[in-house]
Design a protein around this motif. Structure first.
Motif, short mmCIF file in Angstrom:
data_model
loop_
_atom_site.label_atom_id
_atom_site.label_comp_id
_atom_site.label_asym_id
_atom_site.label_seq_id
_atom_site.Cartn_x
_atom_site.Cartn_y
_atom_site.Cartn_z
N THR A 27 0.19 1.40 -3.92
CA THR A 27 -0.36 1.75 -2.62
C THR A 27 -0.80 3.21 -2.61
O THR A 27 -0.55 3.95 -3.55
CB THR A 27 0.70 1.54 -1.51
N GLY A 28 -1.46 3.59 -1.53
CA GLY A 28 -1.88 4.97 -1.38
C GLY A 28 -3.38 5.12 -1.45
O GLY A 28 -4.10 4.27 -2.01
N LEU A 29 -3.87 6.23 -0.89
CA LEU A 29 -5.31 6.49 -0.86
C LEU A 29 -5.85 6.72 -2.27
O LEU A 29 -7.00 6.39 -2.56
CB LEU A 29 -5.58 7.71 0.01
N GLU A 129 -4.34 0.29 2.54
CA GLU A 129 -5.10 1.43 3.07
C GLU A 129 -6.60 1.23 2.85
O GLU A 129 -7.42 1.90 3.49
CB GLU A 129 -4.67 2.72 2.38
N LEU A 185 -5.31 4.83 10.25
CA LEU A 185 -4.16 4.35 9.48
C LEU A 185 -2.95 4.12 10.39
O LEU A 185 -2.29 3.07 10.31
CB LEU A 185 -3.80 5.37 8.40
N GLN A 288 -0.55 8.45 6.06
CA GLN A 288 -0.49 7.59 4.90
C GLN A 288 0.95 7.26 4.51
O GLN A 288 1.27 6.15 4.10
CB GLN A 288 -1.23 8.26 3.74
N SER A 292 2.63 3.61 4.44
CA SER A 292 3.30 3.08 3.26
C SER A 292 4.69 2.53 3.57
O SER A 292 5.12 1.54 2.97
CB SER A 292 3.41 4.17 2.18
#
Length: 302
Positions: A27-29, A129, A185, A288, A292
């Motif tokens: 996960t994550g940008l 995301e 988000l 973010q 998560s």
């Protein structure tokens, strides 16, 4: 994303859903950027779905802002003479509208992105995301025609791009993008757990139009309320973003851009813009992290 789309949009969605399943994705940008091919497919599918069944297709993205600008010019510049106290007030108004449209579409689209893509989220192991980010890119795609519609009359009125003005406009868009994505988000994951969050987002974006110096100049706020209230007004990051894009385009169309900027724009414009952009980026990082923490529960709630 509509599940009833047909033609190219349905084929694009089918391609996404047909991708082989894999272990849960990181996960994550940063992971979203790494999977930019899939992100591009999602953006193209969203754009195709919007114009599905229309004859003119993507030309509507140019036609609608052009008609909107013509109406504002006729109403404010010709009919009621609002521009008599300010040069080219229609440019002042439309410049603000461009960046407000980008922000509100990023915010509202991001808020609805998880719910609207529930079929993909439950089938594809992708960073979630990706869906708010895709809506921000769709908003940017729709903002480009508005920028072109803005630039054409600016050039006809004598505007020429300058380094300071372009830096101001770029800073304004960076501020709007970071803030819109951060809120997208946060609200997207909140909307999964409680649908009222989407209504709250729509209500908040309605206030944006009237809380920025777009349909009225900043000098009106400063003259009417003075210090310290005008200073509090400038704490609104979208007001700052609008002033920055007006510095990039509108002031250059006036007979004396330096005087126009000195009279109608507040002091410390760049310093305040950089500060608000930095704060928005920090907010994006925090958003973010919250996303998560909650995204593991998203599929079951959808």
């Amino acid at each position: 994303m509509s599940t009833t789309a047909s033609g190219p949009a349905r084929r694009a969605e089918a391609d996404l859903e047909a991708l082989p399943l894999a272990p849960p994705a990181a996960t994550g940008l940063r992971e979203v950027v790494r999977r930019r091919y899939l992100l591009g497919m999602l953006v193209r599918n969203t754009i195709k779905s919007r114009y599905q069944g229309t004859v003119l297709g993507w030309l509507w993205s140019y036609l609608q802002p052009a008609i909107r600008f013509a109406m504002f010019y006729f109403l404010f510049q010709v009919m009621i003479g609002r521009g008599s106290g300010m040069e080219n007030f229609a440019i002042h108004l439309f410049a603000g509208m461009v960046i407000v449209h980008f922000f509100t579409e990023t915010f509202n689209g991001g808020t609805q992105s998880l719910v609207q893509n529930r079929s993909l989220i439950t089938k594809l192991p992708v960073p979630r995301e990706m869906f708010p980010v895709a809506r921000m890119l769709v908003a940017a795609w729709h903002t480009v025609p508005m920028l072109i519609i803005l630039v054409v009359p600016c050039v006809l009125l004598g505007w020429r791009p300058d380094l300071v003005g372009m830096a101001a406009a770029l800073l304004g868009f960076t501020l709007a993008a970071a803030l819109g994505l951060a809120l997208g988000l946060l609200f997207s994951v909140g909307n999964v757990f409680m649908r009222d969050v989407g209504k709250i987002a729509q209500t908040l974006t309605q206030f944006v139009t009237f809380s920025v110096p777009m349909m009225y100049p900043f000098t009106l706020v400063d003259d009417r309320f003075g210090d310290p209230w005008s200073g509090y007004y400038l704490l609104n990051p979208m007001a700052e973003a609008v002033l920055l894009i007006q510095r990039g385009f509108w002031t250059g169309t006036t007979s004396d851009p330096e005087v126009t900027a000195a009279v109608h724009l507040p002091d410390q414009l760049f310093a305040r813009g950089l500060t608000m952009t930095a704060i928005s980026i920090v907010l994006l990082v925090l958003a973010q992290r919250v996303f998560s923490r909650l995204e593991a529960r998203v599929p079951e709630r959808l």
